[in-house]
Design an enzyme around this catalytic site. Structure first.
Site, PDB file in Angstrom:
ATOM      1  N   THR A  86       0.871  -1.184   0.000  1.00  0.00           N
ATOM      2  CA  THR A  86       0.000   0.000   0.000  1.00  0.00           C
ATOM      3  C   THR A  86       0.908   1.234   0.000  1.00  0.00           C
ATOM      4  O   THR A  86       0.998   1.945   1.002  1.00  0.00           O
ATOM      5  CB  THR A  86      -0.933   0.020   1.233  1.00  0.00           C
ATOM      6  OG1 THR A  86      -0.142  -0.231   2.411  1.00  0.00           O
ATOM      7  CG2 THR A  86      -2.017  -1.028   1.143  1.00  0.00           C
ATOM      8  N   ASN A 211       1.937   3.559  14.455  1.00  0.00           N
ATOM      9  CA  ASN A 211       3.088   4.017  13.680  1.00  0.00           C
ATOM     10  C   ASN A 211       3.326   5.514  13.844  1.00  0.00           C
ATOM     11  O   ASN A 211       4.466   5.967  13.947  1.00  0.00           O
ATOM     12  CB  ASN A 211       2.908   3.675  12.196  1.00  0.00           C
ATOM     13  CG  ASN A 211       3.368   2.254  11.898  1.00  0.00           C
ATOM     14  OD1 ASN A 211       3.820   1.539  12.796  1.00  0.00           O
ATOM     15  ND2 ASN A 211       3.269   1.835  10.654  1.00  0.00           N
ATOM     16  N   CYS A 263       7.377   1.905   6.090  1.00  0.00           N
ATOM     17  CA  CYS A 263       6.112   2.149   6.801  1.00  0.00           C
ATOM     18  C   CYS A 263       5.939   3.573   7.329  1.00  0.00           C
ATOM     19  O   CYS A 263       5.004   4.263   6.916  1.00  0.00           O
ATOM     20  CB  CYS A 263       5.974   1.152   7.944  1.00  0.00           C
ATOM     21  SG  CYS A 263       5.761  -0.534   7.346  1.00  0.00           S
ATOM     22  N   ARG A 331      13.641   1.286   1.042  1.00  0.00           N
ATOM     23  CA  ARG A 331      12.539   2.230   0.847  1.00  0.00           C
ATOM     24  C   ARG A 331      12.640   3.412   1.827  1.00  0.00           C
ATOM     25  O   ARG A 331      12.727   3.206   3.025  1.00  0.00           O
ATOM     26  CB  ARG A 331      11.187   1.498   0.988  1.00  0.00           C
ATOM     27  CG  ARG A 331      10.889   0.615  -0.204  1.00  0.00           C
ATOM     28  CD  ARG A 331       9.585  -0.144  -0.040  1.00  0.00           C
ATOM     29  NE  ARG A 331       9.715  -1.306   0.814  1.00  0.00           N
ATOM     30  CZ  ARG A 331       8.733  -2.198   1.032  1.00  0.00           C
ATOM     31  NH1 ARG A 331       7.553  -2.043   0.457  1.00  0.00           N
ATOM     32  NH2 ARG A 331       8.925  -3.228   1.815  1.00  0.00           N
TER      33      ARG A 331
HETATM   34  N1  LIG Z   1       7.468  -4.148   5.613  1.00  0.00           N
HETATM   35  C1  LIG Z   1       7.100  -4.030   6.864  1.00  0.00           C
HETATM   36  O1  LIG Z   1       7.933  -4.010   7.773  1.00  0.00           O
HETATM   37  C2  LIG Z   1       5.643  -3.921   7.229  1.00  0.00           C
HETATM   38  C3  LIG Z   1       5.252  -4.040   8.574  1.00  0.00           C
HETATM   39  C4  LIG Z   1       3.893  -3.960   8.890  1.00  0.00           C
HETATM   40  C5  LIG Z   1       2.958  -3.733   7.896  1.00  0.00           C
HETATM   41  N2  LIG Z   1       3.366  -3.595   6.593  1.00  0.00           N
HETATM   42  C6  LIG Z   1       2.338  -3.399   5.565  1.00  0.00           C
HETATM   43  O2  LIG Z   1       2.140  -4.634   4.903  1.00  0.00           O
HETATM   44  C7  LIG Z   1       1.844  -4.415   3.514  1.00  0.00           C
HETATM   45  C8  LIG Z   1       2.832  -5.169   2.642  1.00  0.00           C
HETATM   46  O3  LIG Z   1       4.119  -4.616   2.854  1.00  0.00           O
HETATM   47  P1  LIG Z   1       5.448  -5.329   2.320  1.00  0.00           P
HETATM   48  O4  LIG Z   1       6.584  -4.558   2.836  1.00  0.00           O
HETATM   49  O5  LIG Z   1       5.356  -6.791   2.593  1.00  0.00           O
HETATM   50  O6  LIG Z   1       5.267  -5.082   0.740  1.00  0.00           O
HETATM   51  P2  LIG Z   1       6.093  -5.731  -0.472  1.00  0.00           P
HETATM   52  O7  LIG Z   1       6.097  -4.704  -1.526  1.00  0.00           O
HETATM   53  O8  LIG Z   1       7.372  -6.304   0.035  1.00  0.00           O
HETATM   54  O9  LIG Z   1       5.186  -6.982  -0.933  1.00  0.00           O
HETATM   55  C9  LIG Z   1       3.956  -6.884  -1.555  1.00  0.00           C
HETATM   56  C10 LIG Z   1       3.823  -8.056  -2.533  1.00  0.00           C
HETATM   57  O10 LIG Z   1       2.485  -8.129  -3.018  1.00  0.00           O
HETATM   58  C11 LIG Z   1       2.511  -8.581  -4.356  1.00  0.00           C
HETATM   59  N3  LIG Z   1       1.206  -8.301  -4.987  1.00  0.00           N
HETATM   60  C12 LIG Z   1       0.643  -7.102  -5.298  1.00  0.00           C
HETATM   61  N4  LIG Z   1      -0.582  -7.282  -5.821  1.00  0.00           N
HETATM   62  C13 LIG Z   1      -0.827  -8.618  -5.829  1.00  0.00           C
HETATM   63  C14 LIG Z   1      -1.935  -9.429  -6.220  1.00  0.00           C
HETATM   64  N5  LIG Z   1      -3.066  -8.900  -6.697  1.00  0.00           N
HETATM   65  N6  LIG Z   1      -1.823 -10.776  -6.118  1.00  0.00           N
HETATM   66  C15 LIG Z   1      -0.688 -11.323  -5.616  1.00  0.00           C
HETATM   67  N7  LIG Z   1       0.369 -10.614  -5.208  1.00  0.00           N
HETATM   68  C16 LIG Z   1       0.308  -9.274  -5.322  1.00  0.00           C
HETATM   69  C17 LIG Z   1       3.706  -7.852  -4.928  1.00  0.00           C
HETATM   70  O11 LIG Z   1       4.184  -8.493  -6.118  1.00  0.00           O
HETATM   71  C18 LIG Z   1       4.698  -7.931  -3.774  1.00  0.00           C
HETATM   72  O12 LIG Z   1       5.528  -9.082  -3.866  1.00  0.00           O
HETATM   73  C19 LIG Z   1       1.855  -2.902   3.338  1.00  0.00           C
HETATM   74  O13 LIG Z   1       0.559  -2.413   3.477  1.00  0.00           O
HETATM   75  C20 LIG Z   1       2.715  -2.420   4.484  1.00  0.00           C
HETATM   76  O14 LIG Z   1       2.402  -1.100   4.858  1.00  0.00           O
HETATM   77  C21 LIG Z   1       4.673  -3.693   6.247  1.00  0.00           C
END
Ligand SMILES: NC(=O)c1ccc[n+]([C@@H]2O[C@H](COP(=O)([O-])OP(=O)(O)OC[C@H]3O[C@@H](n4cnc5c(N)ncnc54)[C@H](O)[C@@H]3O)[C@@H](O)[C@H]2O)c1
Length: 436
Positions: A86, A211, A263, A331
């Site tokens: 997101t 956050n 984040c 990021r």
């Molecule tokens: N990274 C962190 O530390 C963290 C911690 C807590 C919450 N979050 C939240 O979790 C969410 C994911 O973050 P992230 O860092 O894992 O993101 P990321 O970008 O590492 O992973 C997202 C994945 O989703 C896949 N994707 C997108 N659309 C898709 C679909 N329709 N079908 C299948 N796969 C699809 C992408 O190819 C990608 O691999 C975000 O909302 C983020 O804010 C992240």
């Protein structure tokens, strides 16, 4: 329980592997065929301590699988998690929910039997309502409950955080969904991690409030650090002095170059937008965002200050590029504005990071990437510690000094004691402490 994890990134992969480790039958789905192919070969697409072993063990046990085919996995699942990205939307900075809504549409088409659809991605309040509306619009006959279950894991300590959370927040008022969520998290619940049930909108807002609060704490101590520096006080001692007060707590009081990562920057801005949309400006968070943005670039001026004559024509070595240690995630890393501002001043930048250089190469131009800290220091007029990786905590000062043109150390993470650096013959500058 059969679980389909949609999105196999930092959150989806770690959560999926941990749920499999709890004994559930998990399939991680991603649109990125390269990522899935790598996972099938046993290669991790991200750097996260312990993940390789966890994925390997659960794949071997037959509890964890990877695929690009969403439909069959959703049809067979009791619980479908949405863990897609997101990011900040181009233009206005609000959360871009395209991936979430696309996933919801695809999930709706494949649902078969009662299924709990859980948003694990960080999404603005009301997104669960929209996901539910999309599902009903796409499949009027779908039997499902849409739940919010925000994730609080930290990159670099993600597996530990997932398995030993301070709390698990679940937003639903649906009794059947509540049962499924309790079953999914049973091992943690037995470990006494509080499972907090609330309504969906409250759960969504809890994530942003958490956050934003942590970002505020960091920004607060950063401003106190600036004042400490001006008046000859020591921010490390101040952090300890206030952190020992239980009402304040010691965590997130480490002064540094400003918060970054995947984040805090996007979530604080998205929360501001939610505030404005609801006619409730969030003045404290506005200040946090503004102060943090200004701070990141200001770090380059700190380096120039340490060099007296500024950075033009100088070579500057930067150690640590990722936004924090033990991740390869670049990021919104503070190293990016630091390095671009140094280059704008006319400096040449050499850099080294234990895990982030592959990602950094796609983001930073005209940087010489080096194979270790000592190679990085070669010919430098200043060495800047930007990320506090363990391996930078005990650098051989003599070796560095002989490699450098001038022994100047700018420690943006306060990992050294000023007196030790001075004794080793370095001009030393840090955050919120006297220059030596
Ligand atoms: N990274 C962190 O530390 C963290 C911690 C807590 C919450 N979050 C939240 O979790 C969410 C994911 O973050 P992230 O860092 O894992 O993101 P990321 O970008 O590492 O992973 C997202 C994945 O989703 C896949 N994707 C997108 N659309 C898709 C679909 N329709 N079908 C299948 N796969 C699809 C992408 O190819 C990608 O691999 C975000 O909302 C983020 O804010 C992240």
């Amino acid at each position: 329980m059969r679980v389909a994890m949609i999105g196999t990134g930092y959150v989806g992969l770690v959560s999926g592997a941990c749920f499999a480790d709890f004994g559930h039958d998990v399939t991680c789905v991603d649109k990125d065929a390269g990522k899935i192919a790598a996972l099938k070969r046993g290669e991790m697409p991200i750097y996260e301590p312990g993940l390789n072993e966890l994925v390997a063990a659960n794949t071997k046990a037959g509890r964890l699988k990877f695929t690009t085919e969403l439909a069959p996995e959703v049809a067979a699942a009791d619980a479908v998690f949405i863990a897609v990205g997101t990011p900040s939307r181009r233009g206005d900075g609000h959360a871009d929910l395209t991936f979430v809504y696309d996933a919801a549409r695809e999930i709706a088409q494949a649902l078969d039997g009662f299924t709990v659809v859980i948003t694990k991605s960080t999404v603005p309040v009301g997104t669960g309502d929209e996901v539910e509306r999309i599902i009903r619009e796409t499949r009027a006959d779908a039997d499902c409950a849409v739940v919010s279950n925000p994730e609080f894991l930290r990159e670099g300590a993600a597996i530990r955080d997932f398995k030993h959370p301070d709390r698990i927040v679940v937003g639903t008022v649906d009794a059947r969904a509540r049962e499924v969520m309790t079953e999914l998290y049973r091992p943690l619940y037995l470990n006494r991690a509080p499972l907090m049930f609330t309504d969906r909108r409250t759960a969504e807002l809890i994530k942003y409030a958490a956050n934003a609060f942590l970002a505020t704490k960091i920004t607060f101590i950063n401003e106190i650090a600036d004042l400490a520096e001006k008046v000859g006080a020591d921010v490390q001692e101040i952090a300890r002095g206030i952190g020992l007060d239980n009402r304040i707590g010691a965590k997130f009081l480490h002064a540094g170059p400003g918060f970054g990562g995947s984040c805090f920057p996007k979530d604080t801005v998205a929360l501001l937008k939610t505030g404005l949309d609801n006619d409730t400006p969030l003045r404290v968070i506005e200040a946090v965002v503004a102060v943090n943005d200004a701070r990141k670039r200001a770090m380059a001026r700190k380096v120039a200050h340490a060099l007296d004559g500024g950075g033009r024509g100088k070579t500057i070595a930067v150690l640590g590029l990722t936004f924090k240690p033990n991740t390869d995630d670049m990021r919104e890393s503070p190293s990016i504005p630091l390095i671009t501002a140094l280059q704008d001043m006319g400096a040449k930048v050499r850099a080294y990071d234990p895990a982030g250089m592959e990602q950094a190469k796609t983001l930073l131009g005209k940087v010489t990437f080096c194979e270790d800290a000592y190679a990085c220091a070669e010919g430098a007029s200043a060495l800047v510690i930007c990320t506090e990786w363990e391996q930078f905590r005990a650098l051989d000062f003599d070796r560095l000094k002989s490699a450098m043109e001038r022994p100047v150390l700018v420690d943006l993470r306060n990992i050294y004691r000023p007196e030790d650096a001075a004794r080793a013959g370095f001009a030393y500058e840090s955050i919120g402490r006297a220059k030596t």
